[in-house]
Scaffold this motif. Structure first.
Motif, PDB file in Angstrom:
ATOM      1  N   LEU A  90       0.827  -1.210   0.000  1.00 19.21           N
ATOM      2  CA  LEU A  90       0.000   0.000   0.000  1.00 19.21           C
ATOM      3  C   LEU A  90       0.860   1.259   0.000  1.00 19.21           C
ATOM      4  CD1 LEU A  90      -2.801  -0.935   2.579  1.00 19.21           C
ATOM      5  CD2 LEU A  90      -2.977  -0.905   0.087  1.00 19.21           C
ATOM      6  N   LEU A  91       1.960   1.242   0.740  1.00 17.41           N
ATOM      7  CA  LEU A  91       2.835   2.407   0.799  1.00 17.41           C
ATOM      8  C   LEU A  91       3.467   2.700  -0.557  1.00 17.41           C
ATOM      9  CD1 LEU A  91       4.208   4.579   2.534  1.00 17.41           C
ATOM     10  CD2 LEU A  91       5.995   2.905   3.052  1.00 17.41           C
ATOM     11  N   ILE A  92       3.842   1.667  -1.277  1.00 17.09           N
ATOM     12  CA  ILE A  92       4.417   1.872  -2.608  1.00 17.09           C
ATOM     13  C   ILE A  92       3.384   2.480  -3.542  1.00 17.09           C
ATOM     14  CG2 ILE A  92       5.376   0.692  -4.616  1.00 17.09           C
ATOM     15  CD1 ILE A  92       7.269   1.018  -2.236  1.00 17.09           C
ATOM     16  N   GLY A  93       2.152   2.010  -3.469  1.00 18.83           N
ATOM     17  CA  GLY A  93       1.102   2.612  -4.290  1.00 18.83           C
ATOM     18  C   GLY A  93       0.804   4.044  -3.898  1.00 18.83           C
ATOM     19  N   PHE A  94       0.921   4.373  -2.617  1.00 21.99           N
ATOM     20  CA  PHE A  94       0.671   5.724  -2.150  1.00 21.99           C
ATOM     21  C   PHE A  94       1.769   6.685  -2.588  1.00 21.99           C
ATOM     22  CE2 PHE A  94       1.024   8.954   1.257  1.00 21.99           C
ATOM     23  CZ  PHE A  94      -0.227   9.533   1.138  1.00 21.99           C
ATOM     24  N   LEU A  95       3.003   6.201  -2.675  1.00 23.32           N
ATOM     25  CA  LEU A  95       4.124   7.055  -3.063  1.00 23.32           C
ATOM     26  C   LEU A  95       4.361   7.097  -4.562  1.00 23.32           C
ATOM     27  CD1 LEU A  95       6.722   6.064  -0.291  1.00 23.32           C
ATOM     28  CD2 LEU A  95       5.183   8.038  -0.327  1.00 23.32           C
ATOM     29  N   ARG A 127      -1.573  10.488  -7.159  1.00 23.91           N
ATOM     30  CA  ARG A 127      -1.100   9.204  -6.646  1.00 23.91           C
ATOM     31  C   ARG A 127      -1.790   8.032  -7.337  1.00 23.91           C
ATOM     32  NH1 ARG A 127       1.548  10.510  -1.979  1.00 23.91           N
ATOM     33  NH2 ARG A 127       0.968  12.497  -1.010  1.00 23.91           N
ATOM     34  N   ARG A 128      -1.069   6.935  -7.371  1.00 23.64           N
ATOM     35  CA  ARG A 128      -1.691   5.705  -7.849  1.00 23.64           C
ATOM     36  C   ARG A 128      -2.742   5.209  -6.864  1.00 23.64           C
ATOM     37  NH1 ARG A 128       2.096   0.640  -8.116  1.00 23.64           N
ATOM     38  NH2 ARG A 128       3.370   2.129  -9.298  1.00 23.64           N
ATOM     39  N   PHE A 134      -5.945   4.595   0.758  1.00 25.31           N
ATOM     40  CA  PHE A 134      -4.797   4.171   1.553  1.00 25.31           C
ATOM     41  C   PHE A 134      -5.204   4.004   3.019  1.00 25.31           C
ATOM     42  CE2 PHE A 134      -0.708   5.474   3.717  1.00 25.31           C
ATOM     43  CZ  PHE A 134      -0.066   4.272   3.485  1.00 25.31           C
ATOM     44  N   TRP A 135      -5.908   5.000   3.562  1.00 21.52           N
ATOM     45  CA  TRP A 135      -6.373   4.922   4.943  1.00 21.52           C
ATOM     46  C   TRP A 135      -7.386   3.798   5.130  1.00 21.52           C
ATOM     47  CZ3 TRP A 135     -11.571   5.708   6.054  1.00 21.52           C
ATOM     48  CH2 TRP A 135     -11.902   5.666   7.417  1.00 21.52           C
ATOM     49  N   TYR A 187      10.423  13.733  -9.028  1.00 21.40           N
ATOM     50  CA  TYR A 187       9.114  14.031  -8.453  1.00 21.40           C
ATOM     51  C   TYR A 187       9.150  13.751  -6.952  1.00 21.40           C
ATOM     52  CZ  TYR A 187       8.115   8.991  -8.347  1.00 21.40           C
ATOM     53  OH  TYR A 187       8.151   7.650  -8.097  1.00 21.40           O
ATOM     54  N   VAL A 188       8.293  14.464  -6.232  1.00 23.16           N
ATOM     55  CA  VAL A 188       8.147  14.293  -4.791  1.00 23.16           C
ATOM     56  C   VAL A 188       6.677  13.989  -4.519  1.00 23.16           C
ATOM     57  CG1 VAL A 188       8.387  15.372  -2.528  1.00 23.16           C
ATOM     58  CG2 VAL A 188      10.052  15.870  -4.322  1.00 23.16           C
ATOM     59  N   PRO A 189       6.384  12.891  -3.840  1.00 18.22           N
ATOM     60  CA  PRO A 189       4.977  12.494  -3.656  1.00 18.22           C
ATOM     61  C   PRO A 189       4.277  13.226  -2.527  1.00 18.22           C
ATOM     62  CG  PRO A 189       6.409  10.872  -2.667  1.00 18.22           C
ATOM     63  CD  PRO A 189       7.317  11.880  -3.322  1.00 18.22           C
ATOM     64  N   PHE A 190       4.592  14.485  -2.322  1.00 18.71           N
ATOM     65  CA  PHE A 190       3.950  15.286  -1.284  1.00 18.71           C
ATOM     66  C   PHE A 190       3.660  16.665  -1.843  1.00 18.71           C
ATOM     67  CE2 PHE A 190       6.752  12.281   0.920  1.00 18.71           C
ATOM     68  CZ  PHE A 190       5.813  11.581   1.673  1.00 18.71           C
ATOM     69  N   SER A 191       2.705  17.336  -1.232  1.00 19.47           N
ATOM     70  CA  SER A 191       2.273  18.640  -1.732  1.00 19.47           C
ATOM     71  C   SER A 191       2.894  19.798  -0.982  1.00 19.47           C
ATOM     72  CB  SER A 191       0.739  18.746  -1.615  1.00 19.47           C
ATOM     73  OG  SER A 191       0.328  18.578  -0.268  1.00 19.47           O
ATOM     74  N   PHE A 192       3.849  19.543  -0.095  1.00 17.73           N
ATOM     75  CA  PHE A 192       4.449  20.621   0.670  1.00 17.73           C
ATOM     76  C   PHE A 192       5.309  21.479  -0.244  1.00 17.73           C
ATOM     77  CE2 PHE A 192       3.979  17.072   3.665  1.00 17.73           C
ATOM     78  CZ  PHE A 192       3.049  17.648   4.509  1.00 17.73           C
TER      79      PHE A 192
END
Length: 213
Positions: A90-95, A127-128, A134-135, A187-192
């Motif tokens: 799940l973490l890989i799909g989230f990132l 995100r994928r 994810f949650w 790429y960075v998988p965060f919106s900060f």
């Protein structure tokens, strides 16, 4: 006086339902009951979408309850290991991005990178595996795992340090590959820190750009 003979007998129909009808009726009741429960659950999930913080607090509480349960009974390590592998996936799909840059590059015939300068076009990271899914997947997995700890058939005797070591090796190798993928395609998988539209700021810039008398 003519004899009309005995009156014809009629077979009375049974007022009770047949077993097939009872089975169908009970099945329809159970189906309706399950449908009502699923509809109410979906309604609760839809209302919880904007409450990100409270959702994750509830998820952490569920994880803590499961951890205390496994610690007290000192067993069901194979279930914990399976949960760890599932969470890693799940973490890989989230990132990961929704569209793999490698496939995107092959289709476009050239590098298609995310913007690295302020003058580049802003492209939000998609995100994928979305945050809500994810949650929800994590919470559901720990709920199922918690229920499984009440059945001794799932308590397979294993040497848990080996499972823990193997999971850490998988985590290290998987995250290293994911980080190399991020560095390669920038790429960075965060919106900060990403650019956001500000209506007031844009209006001020437009007003300053207008000619004055």
């Amino acid at each position: 006086m003519m004899d009309t003979g005995p009156a014809p007998t009629t077979t009375a129909t049974s007022s009770s339902s047949s077993p097939e009808d009872l089975t169908q009726s009970s099945t329809s009741v159970v189906s309706q009951w399950m449908f009502n429960i699923s509809r109410r659950l979906q309604h609760v999930l839809d209302k919880s979408v904007p409450h990100v913080l409270y959702r994750w607090i509830g998820c952490l509480v569920m994880v803590l309850i499961y951890a205390v349960r496994v610690y007290l009974i000192e067993g069901f390590y194979i279930i914990t290991y399976a949960l760890g592998i599932y969470l890693l996936n799940l973490l890989i799909g989230f990132l990961s991005p929704q569209v793999d840059p490698e496939i995107d590059d092959a289709a476009a015939g050239g590098p298609t990178l995310l913007p690295t300068r302020g003058s580049d076009e802003f492209r939000p990271f998609v995100r994928r595996l979305p945050e809500f899914k994810f949650w929800y997947s994590i919470t559901k997995a720990f709920c199922i795992g918690f229920v499984m700890t009440f059945f001794s058939v799932f308590d397979v005797p294993v040497f848990w340090p080996i499972l823990l070591f193997y999971w850490f090796m998988l985590f290290f190798l998987t995250m290293r590959r994911q980080i190399m993928h991020m560095v390669k395609y920038r790429y960075v998988p965060f919106s900060f820190g990403k650019q956001r539209y500000d209506g007031k700021k844009a209006s001020a810039v437009d007003n300053n750009s207008l000619p004055r008398d």
